[in-house]
Design a protein around this motif. Structure first.
Motif, PDB file in Angstrom:
ATOM      1  N   GLY A 149      25.415 -44.832 -35.288  1.00 49.73           N
ATOM      2  CA  GLY A 149      24.429 -45.970 -35.333  1.00 49.73           C
ATOM      3  C   GLY A 149      24.776 -46.606 -36.681  1.00 49.73           C
ATOM      4  N   SER A 150      24.061 -46.732 -37.798  1.00 50.76           N
ATOM      5  CA  SER A 150      24.772 -47.738 -38.879  1.00 50.76           C
ATOM      6  C   SER A 150      24.683 -47.014 -40.244  1.00 50.76           C
ATOM      7  CB  SER A 150      23.737 -48.750 -38.816  1.00 50.76           C
ATOM      8  OG  SER A 150      22.239 -48.403 -38.948  1.00 50.76           O
ATOM      9  N   GLU A 151      24.427 -45.555 -40.197  1.00 46.66           N
ATOM     10  CA  GLU A 151      24.244 -44.755 -41.548  1.00 46.66           C
ATOM     11  C   GLU A 151      25.397 -43.573 -41.230  1.00 46.66           C
ATOM     12  OE1 GLU A 151      22.622 -45.671 -43.859  1.00 46.66           O
ATOM     13  OE2 GLU A 151      21.499 -47.142 -43.001  1.00 46.66           O
ATOM     14  N   VAL A 152      26.182 -43.460 -42.703  1.00 48.02           N
ATOM     15  CA  VAL A 152      27.239 -42.510 -42.452  1.00 48.02           C
ATOM     16  C   VAL A 152      26.536 -41.073 -42.256  1.00 48.02           C
ATOM     17  CG1 VAL A 152      28.487 -43.666 -44.076  1.00 48.02           C
ATOM     18  CG2 VAL A 152      26.788 -42.063 -45.044  1.00 48.02           C
ATOM     19  N   SER A 153      27.159 -40.297 -41.776  1.00 50.61           N
ATOM     20  CA  SER A 153      26.920 -38.930 -41.220  1.00 50.61           C
ATOM     21  C   SER A 153      27.953 -37.750 -41.278  1.00 50.61           C
ATOM     22  CB  SER A 153      26.202 -38.719 -39.542  1.00 50.61           C
ATOM     23  OG  SER A 153      27.506 -39.410 -38.782  1.00 50.61           O
ATOM     24  N   PRO A 190      21.712 -36.633 -38.488  1.00 55.74           N
ATOM     25  CA  PRO A 190      20.362 -37.489 -37.807  1.00 55.74           C
ATOM     26  C   PRO A 190      19.820 -36.883 -36.417  1.00 55.74           C
ATOM     27  CG  PRO A 190      22.110 -39.127 -38.434  1.00 55.74           C
ATOM     28  CD  PRO A 190      22.606 -37.774 -38.424  1.00 55.74           C
ATOM     29  N   GLU A 191      18.714 -37.259 -36.283  1.00 49.77           N
ATOM     30  CA  GLU A 191      17.932 -36.270 -35.381  1.00 49.77           C
ATOM     31  C   GLU A 191      18.671 -36.805 -33.957  1.00 49.77           C
ATOM     32  OE1 GLU A 191      13.589 -36.001 -33.271  1.00 49.77           O
ATOM     33  OE2 GLU A 191      13.948 -37.347 -35.115  1.00 49.77           O
ATOM     34  N   GLY A 192      18.905 -35.636 -33.029  1.00 44.97           N
ATOM     35  CA  GLY A 192      19.613 -35.836 -31.792  1.00 44.97           C
ATOM     36  C   GLY A 192      21.166 -36.067 -31.731  1.00 44.97           C
ATOM     37  N   THR A 193      21.632 -35.896 -33.014  1.00 44.44           N
ATOM     38  CA  THR A 193      23.173 -36.020 -33.137  1.00 44.44           C
ATOM     39  C   THR A 193      23.833 -34.819 -33.256  1.00 44.44           C
ATOM     40  OG1 THR A 193      23.218 -36.540 -35.235  1.00 44.44           O
ATOM     41  CG2 THR A 193      22.615 -38.321 -34.017  1.00 44.44           C
TER      42      THR A 193
END
Length: 267
Positions: A216-220, A118-121
């Motif tokens: 956050g709340s989504e897998v990555s 995700p953006e910024g991670t």
């Protein structure tokens, strides 16, 4: 077969190939390869798996023009799995990639839909994954390496032996530590899980996380790197290891495993 259905009209289209380590059993377990499989499943990409035994890795990878993963001190190339071959953009000149993190970066760039960074991670996830593969897993190795060796086909077991004689007297066979030492090893493993839980809990305190995933709340990608280790434990040490780990930190690691379960398809 994947739970993500693929249109029959696409059945003849070029398909990604993942080269994985052949085991004596039907289930893949190598954590560095599972990280790639997670991404392929999460992005809903069509792929197939080619299973390779340890003695055949170098010859097989050379035959498909795969790059080496590293070099020995004498300069000789080292060939390791996974390897990903992607002919979907150019069947005449497919992309052939080595190294799990390089493959992850390629898949994110070539298939940006459903991002695993995700953006910024990206920078923080890169550090997280480095910690998982260089620090977090170290206490697991005395336990998991012998167990994984036992799950290899006989030919691969003979090829992939420990460099020094084992206490059992069988030359080069990696063996599990005896009972007290194994318990000590599991305590060291638990310390790593405890530390990781404390770090991840900071997301909850900031209101930026759901208490299960890393970002956050989504897998990555970070979650896939950690869950790949959980799969390794669950498949190689179901009774001695997974029964412990799934209860640690109030079931946190079982919850993560369940969050990632939708992306555990195996082709």
């Amino acid at each position: 077969m994947s739970r993500h259905a693929h249109s029959s009209s696409r059945s003849s289209a070029p398909i990604i190939t993942l080269y994985d380590l052949k085991s004596a059993g039907p289930q893949p377990w190598a954590p560095n390869i599972w990280r790639v499989r997670f991404i392929l499943n999460y992005k809903r990409l069509r792929y197939r798996t080619v299973w390779v035994e340890f003695p055949d890795v170098e010859a097989t990878l050379r035959s498909i023009g795969a790059p080496p993963s590293a070099a020995r001190s004498d300069g000789r190339p080292v060939y390791t799995l996974p390897i990903l071959v992607d002919p979907t953009h150019n069947p005449q000149m497919p992309h052939v990639l080595a190294n799990t993190n390089n493959i992850a970066e390629y898949l994110e760039s070539a298939y940006p839909a459903r991002p695993v960074f995700p953006e910024g991670t990206r920078a923080l996830q890169t550090l997280f994954v480095h910690y998982i593969q260089e620090v977090f897993v170290k206490p697991l190795l005395p336990i998991m390496v012998p167990l994984s060796h036992q799950h290899l086909p006989a030919r691969s077991q003979s090829h992939f032996r420990a460099p020094t004689p084992a206490p059992s007297g069988v030359p080069g066979m990696p063996t599990l530590p005896p009972g007290p030492q194994r318990e000590q090893a599991w305590r060291a493993v638990q310390e790593q899980f405890e530390f990781l839980a404390l770090v991840l809990d900071k997301n909850i305190g900031d209101g930026a996380g759901d208490g299960t995933v890393a970002c956050g709340s989504e897998v990555s990608y970070a979650d896939f790197a950690l869950c790949s280790v959980l799969i390794w434990i669950q498949r190689m040490a179901a009774h001695d290891g997974w029964t412990r780990v799934r209860e640690w930190n109030d079931g946190r690691w079982l919850r993560l495993w369940e969050r990632c379960q939708a992306y555990m398809d195996e082709y």
